[in-house]
Design a protein around this motif. Structure first.
Motif: not given
Length: 432
Positions: A227-232, A290-295, A395-400
């Protein structure tokens, strides 16, 4: 006036009195030092504590005209549940039935209604110390519960509350009361409850930081999401440590499934769920991205074999504390509070759920060790289950979503811990 006469004590009598006094003091000290302690009583059942055992023969019948046979049971979290059939179906004949526990000594009755979830059985933490007979109402007829085969459940320990726990055991054996000259005609079920200190190696909550998961099928380590600079693997571990610190403020004993650089899988003796089973944890809390890209907001994934009430309690507290929970998932899988979602299934028979964090941590109740890819966990297929929760906090795919998490991380951590404590009905140490 006549003078009073004083008689001196002879040396012999003085010696006798001195020796007697010293002996009494020594005996008193010995009795005090050797008195039974909580540690000495830690493996006792309630039968061991009954002083007047004549109450047993007075209040326990050896046979009944009306009987009800059960075939198996599960322990999930702190919930003990009986089943009419070994398939553990949600439509089992005991679902919706009224179960009655009768205290052998006081004859007090406690009523339960079984739901379809593994967490909707007897709330063992609510039971007072005592020996209980088990009955069920079957078509408005009260029947004595018995098993089709002998049962000796390994004693179970509830969650720590004020540094104390309940020790629960269930026995169903015609020989169970032979030592008291009571000879049962069937394997009638008895539940024993004692209260004591917890065993040193038992854990209340096992927290599982996602990332760095060894995949036994590919023989590779899955680093986790980014998630950007963050790793799970790093962020989940830091998050888990902070939740652990908060939960410990409530007097709970908490451990993590891995070290900062550890890479255990969800299978085998050295796996993540294995650590939970080893320490007899009651809750298995997995945390990650999150494992769901819509969350966008945090949410909780729960086993479809449960009612989801633990996650529901957590979500309620989190929202009460100002944390927004995700509501973008299908309403067909969503229950109660926002952000509480049922896991899906891997099979057409609605038996084996998708995520191993939930499937493999629930023991017998969630069919651990029975799915194709989890054969290494077969040793846990009949174990008491941990109440599984998969908390996905960003959600790493969502900046917000990333921004919301970073802004509210401390509040999310505290609210998650408070939600678990709310469900367990435990308060912070030192609070009234």
């Amino acid at each position: 006036m006549a003078k009073k006469t004083f008689h001196s004590i002879s040396p012999v009598r003085r010696s006798i009195l001195l020796v007697t006094t010293i002996a009494l003091i020594v005996v008193s000290i010995f009795l005090y030092i050797t008195r039974p302690t909580d540690v000495d009583r830690i493996n006792e059942t309630y039968l061991d504590t009954i002083k007047d055992t004549s109450i047993l023969s007075k209040n326990i019948n050896t046979s009944f005209k009306q009987n009800y046979q059960v075939k198996t049971y599960t322990m999930y979290g702190e919930s003990l549940k009986l089943y009419d059939d070994t398939a553990l179906n949600k439509t089992d004949d005991l679902m919706g039935a009224n179960l009655i526990l009768v205290n052998v000594e006081t004859q007090e009755e406690i009523n339960y209604t079984f739901g379809s979830g593994a967490d909707e059985g007897i709330k063992t933490n609510q039971l007072d110390p005592g020996l209980y007979e088990v009955y069920v109402y079957d078509h408005f007829v009260k029947k004595r519960v018995y098993f089709n085969k002998k049962v000796h459940m390994e004693p179970f320990e509830t969650v720590r509350r004020n540094h104390r726990v309940k020790h629960i055991s269930m026995d169903a054996d015609t020989d169970y009361l032979d030592d008291y000259d009571i000879h049962l005609k069937k394997n009638y079920a008895f539940i024993s409850v004692t209260e004591n200190i917890p065993k040193a190696d038992t854990v209340d909550v096992m927290i599982d930081p996602c990332g760095d998961i060894y995949d036994t099928e590919t023989n590779q380590v899955a680093d986790g999401l980014t998630a950007g600079d963050l790793t799970e693997q790093k962020e989940a571990y830091d998050f888990a440590k902070k939740v652990k610190t908060e939960l410990e403020k409530y007097g709970l004993k908490v451990q993590l499934t891995r070290s900062e650089d550890g890479t255990p899988s969800y299978s085998g003796r050295n796996g993540r769920v294995a650590k939970g089973y080893e320490h007899k944890a009651k809750i298995f809390l997995s945390v990650g991205f999150s494992q769901f890209d819509t969350t966008e907001k945090p949410f909780l994934l729960v086993s479809p074999h449960t009612s989801g009430v633990l996650a529901d309690n957590i979500s309620y507290i989190m929202q009460k504390n100002g944390i927004k929970m995700d509501d973008t998932q299908s309403t067909a899988r969503q229950i109660h509070e926002d952000g509480v979602i049922f896991d899906g299934y891997n099979d057409e028979n609605d038996k084996y759920e998708v995520w191993p964090q939930l499937r493999e941590s629930g023991g017998k109740a969630t069919f651990a060790g029975r799915y194709t890819s989890s054969k290494e966990n077969q040793r846990y297929k009949d174990n008491p289950g941990m109440y599984g929760i998969y908390f996905q906090f960003l959600n790493g795919e969502d900046k917000s979503s990333i921004q919301y998490y970073q802004k509210n991380k401390t509040k999310i951590v505290k609210s998650l811990a408070k939600g678990i404590a709310y469900y367990l009905d435990v308060k912070k140490e030192g609070s009234n």
